[in-house]
Design a protein around this motif. Structure first.
Motif, PDB file in Angstrom:
ATOM      1  N   ILE A  23     -14.236  51.752 -19.274  1.00 36.95           N
ATOM      2  CA  ILE A  23     -14.337  53.529 -19.050  1.00 36.95           C
ATOM      3  C   ILE A  23     -15.120  54.142 -18.344  1.00 36.95           C
ATOM      4  O   ILE A  23     -15.274  54.798 -17.908  1.00 36.95           O
ATOM      5  CB  ILE A  23     -13.694  53.806 -20.506  1.00 36.95           C
ATOM      6  CG1 ILE A  23     -12.000  54.093 -20.697  1.00 36.95           C
ATOM      7  CG2 ILE A  23     -13.620  55.775 -20.270  1.00 36.95           C
ATOM      8  CD1 ILE A  23     -12.276  54.495 -22.462  1.00 36.95           C
ATOM      9  N   ARG A  24     -16.704  53.385 -18.981  1.00 31.38           N
ATOM     10  CA  ARG A  24     -18.011  54.116 -18.738  1.00 31.38           C
ATOM     11  C   ARG A  24     -17.921  53.906 -16.952  1.00 31.38           C
ATOM     12  O   ARG A  24     -18.112  54.884 -16.524  1.00 31.38           O
ATOM     13  CB  ARG A  24     -18.759  53.963 -19.375  1.00 31.38           C
ATOM     14  CG  ARG A  24     -19.033  54.986 -21.109  1.00 31.38           C
ATOM     15  CD  ARG A  24     -19.655  54.458 -21.947  1.00 31.38           C
ATOM     16  NE  ARG A  24     -19.735  54.999 -23.127  1.00 31.38           N
ATOM     17  CZ  ARG A  24     -20.101  53.997 -23.836  1.00 31.38           C
ATOM     18  NH1 ARG A  24     -19.798  53.286 -23.774  1.00 31.38           N
ATOM     19  NH2 ARG A  24     -19.457  55.035 -25.118  1.00 31.38           N
ATOM     20  N   GLU A  25     -17.021  53.077 -16.738  1.00 31.19           N
ATOM     21  CA  GLU A  25     -17.486  51.578 -15.649  1.00 31.19           C
ATOM     22  C   GLU A  25     -17.290  52.971 -14.243  1.00 31.19           C
ATOM     23  O   GLU A  25     -17.870  53.011 -12.961  1.00 31.19           O
ATOM     24  CB  GLU A  25     -17.049  50.593 -15.866  1.00 31.19           C
ATOM     25  CG  GLU A  25     -17.571  49.634 -16.510  1.00 31.19           C
ATOM     26  CD  GLU A  25     -17.225  48.230 -16.210  1.00 31.19           C
ATOM     27  OE1 GLU A  25     -15.984  47.757 -15.666  1.00 31.19           O
ATOM     28  OE2 GLU A  25     -18.220  47.103 -16.756  1.00 31.19           O
ATOM     29  N   ASN A  26     -16.107  53.578 -15.142  1.00 28.43           N
ATOM     30  CA  ASN A  26     -15.885  54.077 -14.256  1.00 28.43           C
ATOM     31  C   ASN A  26     -16.084  55.441 -13.396  1.00 28.43           C
ATOM     32  O   ASN A  26     -16.062  56.306 -12.201  1.00 28.43           O
ATOM     33  CB  ASN A  26     -14.199  55.151 -14.278  1.00 28.43           C
ATOM     34  CG  ASN A  26     -13.463  53.941 -15.088  1.00 28.43           C
ATOM     35  OD1 ASN A  26     -12.726  53.107 -14.092  1.00 28.43           O
ATOM     36  ND2 ASN A  26     -12.436  54.466 -15.581  1.00 28.43           N
ATOM     37  N   ASN A  27     -17.601  55.863 -13.925  1.00 29.10           N
ATOM     38  CA  ASN A  27     -18.691  56.814 -13.561  1.00 29.10           C
ATOM     39  C   ASN A  27     -19.440  56.246 -13.068  1.00 29.10           C
ATOM     40  O   ASN A  27     -20.275  56.845 -12.242  1.00 29.10           O
ATOM     41  CB  ASN A  27     -19.043  57.964 -15.561  1.00 29.10           C
ATOM     42  CG  ASN A  27     -17.734  58.481 -15.768  1.00 29.10           C
ATOM     43  OD1 ASN A  27     -16.741  58.928 -15.232  1.00 29.10           O
ATOM     44  ND2 ASN A  27     -17.418  58.276 -17.413  1.00 29.10           N
ATOM     45  N   LEU A  28     -19.125  54.567 -12.864  1.00 30.89           N
ATOM     46  CA  LEU A  28     -21.058  54.350 -11.666  1.00 30.89           C
ATOM     47  C   LEU A  28     -20.418  54.795 -10.084  1.00 30.89           C
ATOM     48  O   LEU A  28     -19.240  55.368  -9.879  1.00 30.89           O
ATOM     49  CB  LEU A  28     -20.670  52.843 -12.287  1.00 30.89           C
ATOM     50  CG  LEU A  28     -21.332  52.375 -13.445  1.00 30.89           C
ATOM     51  CD1 LEU A  28     -20.703  50.639 -13.289  1.00 30.89           C
ATOM     52  CD2 LEU A  28     -22.778  52.367 -13.564  1.00 30.89           C
ATOM     53  N   LEU A  29     -21.541  55.087  -9.650  1.00 34.87           N
ATOM     54  CA  LEU A  29     -22.094  55.597  -8.378  1.00 34.87           C
ATOM     55  C   LEU A  29     -21.780  54.087  -7.228  1.00 34.87           C
ATOM     56  O   LEU A  29     -21.881  53.317  -7.626  1.00 34.87           O
ATOM     57  CB  LEU A  29     -22.920  55.874  -7.842  1.00 34.87           C
ATOM     58  CG  LEU A  29     -23.335  57.565  -9.054  1.00 34.87           C
ATOM     59  CD1 LEU A  29     -24.964  57.742  -8.420  1.00 34.87           C
ATOM     60  CD2 LEU A  29     -22.174  58.654  -8.946  1.00 34.87           C
ATOM     61  N   THR A  30     -20.227  54.539  -6.544  1.00 30.39           N
ATOM     62  CA  THR A  30     -20.152  53.432  -5.875  1.00 30.39           C
ATOM     63  C   THR A  30     -20.979  53.619  -4.337  1.00 30.39           C
ATOM     64  O   THR A  30     -21.691  54.310  -4.136  1.00 30.39           O
ATOM     65  CB  THR A  30     -18.443  53.836  -5.358  1.00 30.39           C
ATOM     66  OG1 THR A  30     -18.593  54.434  -4.492  1.00 30.39           O
ATOM     67  CG2 THR A  30     -18.046  53.850  -6.299  1.00 30.39           C
ATOM     68  N   SER A  31     -21.171  52.240  -3.698  1.00 31.30           N
ATOM     69  CA  SER A  31     -21.739  52.501  -2.367  1.00 31.30           C
ATOM     70  C   SER A  31     -20.872  53.513  -1.745  1.00 31.30           C
ATOM     71  O   SER A  31     -22.323  53.998  -0.843  1.00 31.30           O
ATOM     72  CB  SER A  31     -21.121  50.685  -1.401  1.00 31.30           C
ATOM     73  OG  SER A  31     -21.527  49.853  -2.920  1.00 31.30           O
ATOM     74  N   ASN A  32     -19.861  53.601  -1.148  1.00 26.91           N
ATOM     75  CA  ASN A  32     -19.661  55.020  -1.072  1.00 26.91           C
ATOM     76  C   ASN A  32     -20.455  56.059  -0.811  1.00 26.91           C
ATOM     77  O   ASN A  32     -20.491  56.843  -0.420  1.00 26.91           O
ATOM     78  CB  ASN A  32     -17.937  54.861  -0.612  1.00 26.91           C
ATOM     79  CG  ASN A  32     -16.798  53.937   0.246  1.00 26.91           C
ATOM     80  OD1 ASN A  32     -17.956  53.261   0.675  1.00 26.91           O
ATOM     81  ND2 ASN A  32     -16.704  53.702   0.065  1.00 26.91           N
TER      82      ASN A  32
END
Length: 353
Positions: free
Chosen positions: A15-24
């Motif tokens: 669930i926390r992974e969803n808050n990681l910043l993406t390359s975009n």
């Protein structure tokens, strides 16, 4: 290791992974023109509380440090094994140990350089290192099987005391502060291999040995760039990787492309091919190899994507968060120094998200 113990922790970590910043996300942040603009854009992310407490945008390091510290605490509170992140804390433990040994060796105070993520007992270690020049009493020096003078118990920090003693001894022999770093860098990777084996993850041990190989190649290039002798390389290379240090010493006089070809059968070759080229300066090769080393870590982290649960999922989150923070630091430093956006984009590391 019982993987079932990580089911709950893996679910919450996903669930926390969803808050990681993406390359975009990172590319959009790079499009801004100032540190303040980047921080404003991060105000709806996990960094928002720290940003609100910031006095000046230029103090962004406080935000990054607090976010990383919070991430370690979150994962350790989630994990069923208190030591699951010890492998990653070693980086900060050995940073702190270097600072401590330098304080003792140079009789200076570097209190502002210590990192909070480290978890070794610095007071205990300093007390034992500072008294290292006191002669051991007769009873303590007896070497009799089964004999423990004064019924001394072994402290878990004694391992770091021994590492510190070796670094101090080397410094006192050469009076060269660089030998503190070299000695403790070797000890750091020795400890990582021990930690990896204790965690009992074959892929983590393989990753660590490959990382040692990559770090040794980086050391080889750095010494070539400085024009130092091969003897300096022999002293600086780390044991424990797949490539024997003696082999790298033999390759030291060769040009970059020849080194890459000679190592074509090694696991790390794809990272060397990606990063190294005779057409570039040694300094540029070093920069690109540093990026490849970070990409190697992210490739290991991606193994967790195929796993439903397990310690890898929790460890991956920390790797991903550290990569995210490194990318933010690259962006913020670039904005602070008005560096070209294209240059900054080239320096960004791969992300998990």
């Amino acid at each position: 290791m019982n993987r079932d113990n990580y089911i709950g922790g893996s679910i919450s970590t996903r669930i926390r992974e969803n808050n990681l910043l993406t390359s975009n996300d990172l590319e959009r942040l790079n499009d801004y023109n100032s540190v303040e603009d980047v921080l404003n854009a991060l105000s709806d992310s996990s960094y928002r509380d720290a940003i609100q407490n910031l006095n000046r945008p230029e103090e962004y390091e406080k935000i990054l440090d607090e976010e990383l510290k919070n991430s370690y605490e979150l994962i350790e509170n989630t994990a069923s094994d208190d030591n699951i992140l010890q492998y990653f804390r070693e980086r900060y433990n050995f940073h702190n140990l270097k600072v401590l040994v330098r304080e003792i060796a140079q009789d200076e105070s570097y209190a502002n350089l210590y990192n909070d993520i480290g978890n070794i007992d610095l007071a205990y270690i300093k007390r034992h290192l500072s008294s290292d020049n006191i002669e051991v009493g007769f009873l303590e020096s007896l070497e009799i099987e089964g004999y423990e003078p004064f019924n001394k118990s072994v402290n878990e920090n004694d391992t770091y005391v021994e590492y510190g003693k070796k670094a101090l001894a080397k410094f006192r022999e050469t009076n060269n502060p660089k030998d503190i770093d070299i000695t403790l860098d070797k000890a750091y990777y020795e400890k990582l291999l021990i930690d990896a084996k204790e965690i009992d993850l074959e892929e983590l041990t393989k990753y660590t040995k490959e990382r040692i190989d990559l770090i040794n190649i980086k050391t080889l290039l750095r010494i070539k760039a400085q024009g130092n002798e091969a003897s300096n390389l022999d002293e600086a290379l780390i044991d424990g990787g797949y490539i024997e240090p003696e082999r790298l010493v033999e390759l030291a006089p060769a040009d970059i492309n020849h080194i890459v070809v000679k190592l074509s059968n090694e696991n790390i070759n794809k990272y060397l091919v990606r990063a190294l080229d005779d057409e570039k300066s040694l300094d540029q090769n070093l920069l690109d190899l540093e990026k490849a080393i970070d990409d190697h870590q992210m490739d290991y982290s991606r193994l967790a994507k195929s796993m439903t649960y397990g310690p890898e999922v929790l460890m991956n989150y920390i790797i991903s968060k550290e990569a995210e923070i490194k990318n933010l630091r690259i962006i913020l430093v670039s904005k602070l120094n008005s560096l070209p956006k294209e240059f900054t984009l080239e320096r960004l590391r791969e992300t998990y998200a």
